[in-house]
Design a protein around this motif. Structure first.
Motif, PDB file in Angstrom:
ATOM      1  N   ASP A 138      65.297 -28.574   2.469  1.00  0.00           N
ATOM      2  CA  ASP A 138      63.836 -28.060   2.673  1.00  0.00           C
ATOM      3  C   ASP A 138      63.112 -28.434   3.712  1.00  0.00           C
TER       4      ASP A 138
ATOM      5  N   THR B  20      64.630 -26.012   6.760  1.00  0.00           N
ATOM      6  CA  THR B  20      64.758 -24.612   6.914  1.00  0.00           C
ATOM      7  C   THR B  20      63.503 -24.023   6.511  1.00  0.00           C
TER       8      THR B  20
ATOM      9  N   GLY C  93      62.986 -21.526   4.423  1.00  0.00           N
ATOM     10  CA  GLY C  93      62.832 -21.236   2.939  1.00  0.00           C
ATOM     11  C   GLY C  93      62.546 -19.787   2.667  1.00  0.00           C
ATOM     12  N   LEU C  94      62.313 -19.620   1.412  1.00  0.00           N
ATOM     13  CA  LEU C  94      62.105 -18.216   0.935  1.00  0.00           C
ATOM     14  C   LEU C  94      60.567 -17.967   1.413  1.00  0.00           C
ATOM     15  N   LEU C  95      59.589 -18.786   1.099  1.00  0.00           N
ATOM     16  CA  LEU C  95      58.114 -18.640   1.698  1.00  0.00           C
ATOM     17  C   LEU C  95      58.189 -18.420   3.117  1.00  0.00           C
TER      18      LEU C  95
ATOM     19  N   PHE D  76      60.242 -16.988   5.161  1.00  0.00           N
ATOM     20  CA  PHE D  76      61.075 -15.827   5.427  1.00  0.00           C
ATOM     21  C   PHE D  76      59.746 -14.794   4.887  1.00  0.00           C
ATOM     22  N   ILE D  77      59.240 -14.912   3.756  1.00  0.00           N
ATOM     23  CA  ILE D  77      57.909 -13.889   3.206  1.00  0.00           C
ATOM     24  C   ILE D  77      57.232 -13.854   4.162  1.00  0.00           C
TER      25      ILE D  77
ATOM     26  N   THR E 123      56.881 -14.459   7.461  1.00  0.00           N
ATOM     27  CA  THR E 123      57.553 -13.915   8.753  1.00  0.00           C
ATOM     28  C   THR E 123      57.535 -12.233   8.493  1.00  0.00           C
TER      29      THR E 123
END
Length: 113
Positions: free
Chosen positions: A27, A30, A32-34, A36-37, A39
Motif C-alpha cells: 500500500d 502503489t 491503490g483503488l482510491l 485510481f478512482i 485519477t
C-alpha cells in the motif's frame, strides 16, 4: 577524476529485487483503488470541462457572427434607404443657402414636404 568516471562506468548496476524491502508494504508503493478512482474522476471532470468550454466558445463565436451579419444588413438597408431617398428627389440636392440665408444659392427650389 578520470579514474572515478572510469570506475562508475565499469561498475555493474545492482540487480532489481523481486520483493519489497523490509518495512515497506504494498500500500505504500502503489496508489491503490482510491488513487485510481481519484485519477479517473479528474480525467472525466477535465474532459467534461473541455467539452463545455468548446461549446461556450462556439456559441460566442456564432453570436458574434450573427451580430456582424445583422449590422451589415442594417448598414445595407440604410444605404438602400438613402439611395431611394436620392431617387425620390430626382437626384437634385439642396444647395447651400444664399448669403442672406433665405434659400438655395444656385436658385434650385426646395422639394415640398
Amino acid at each position: 577524476m578520470h579514474s572515478l568516471l572510469l570506475s562508475l562506468a565499469t561498475t555493474p548496476s545492482p540487480l532489481p529485487t523481486p520483493t519489497l524491502r523490509d518495512g515497506i508494504s504494498e500500500d505504500q508503493v502503489t496508489p491503490g483503488l482510491l488513487g485510481f478512482i481519484m485519477t479517473a474522476f479528474f480525467v472525466v471532470a477535465t474532459a467534461l470541462l473541455i467539452v463545455d468550454m468548446v461549446r461556450r466558445i462556439r456559441r460566442v463565436r456564432y453570436r458574434a457572427q450573427v451580430e456582424e451579419e445583422r449590422l451589415a444588413a442594417a448598414a445595407e438597408a440604410d444605404i438602400d434607404a438613402a439611395d431611394a431617398q436620392d431617387g425620390l428627389d430626382g437626384g437634385t440636392r439642396q444647395g447651400a443657402p444664399k448669403a442672406n440665408g433665405t434659400g438655395p444659392a444656385d436658385g434650385l427650389s426646395r422639394p415640398r414636404e
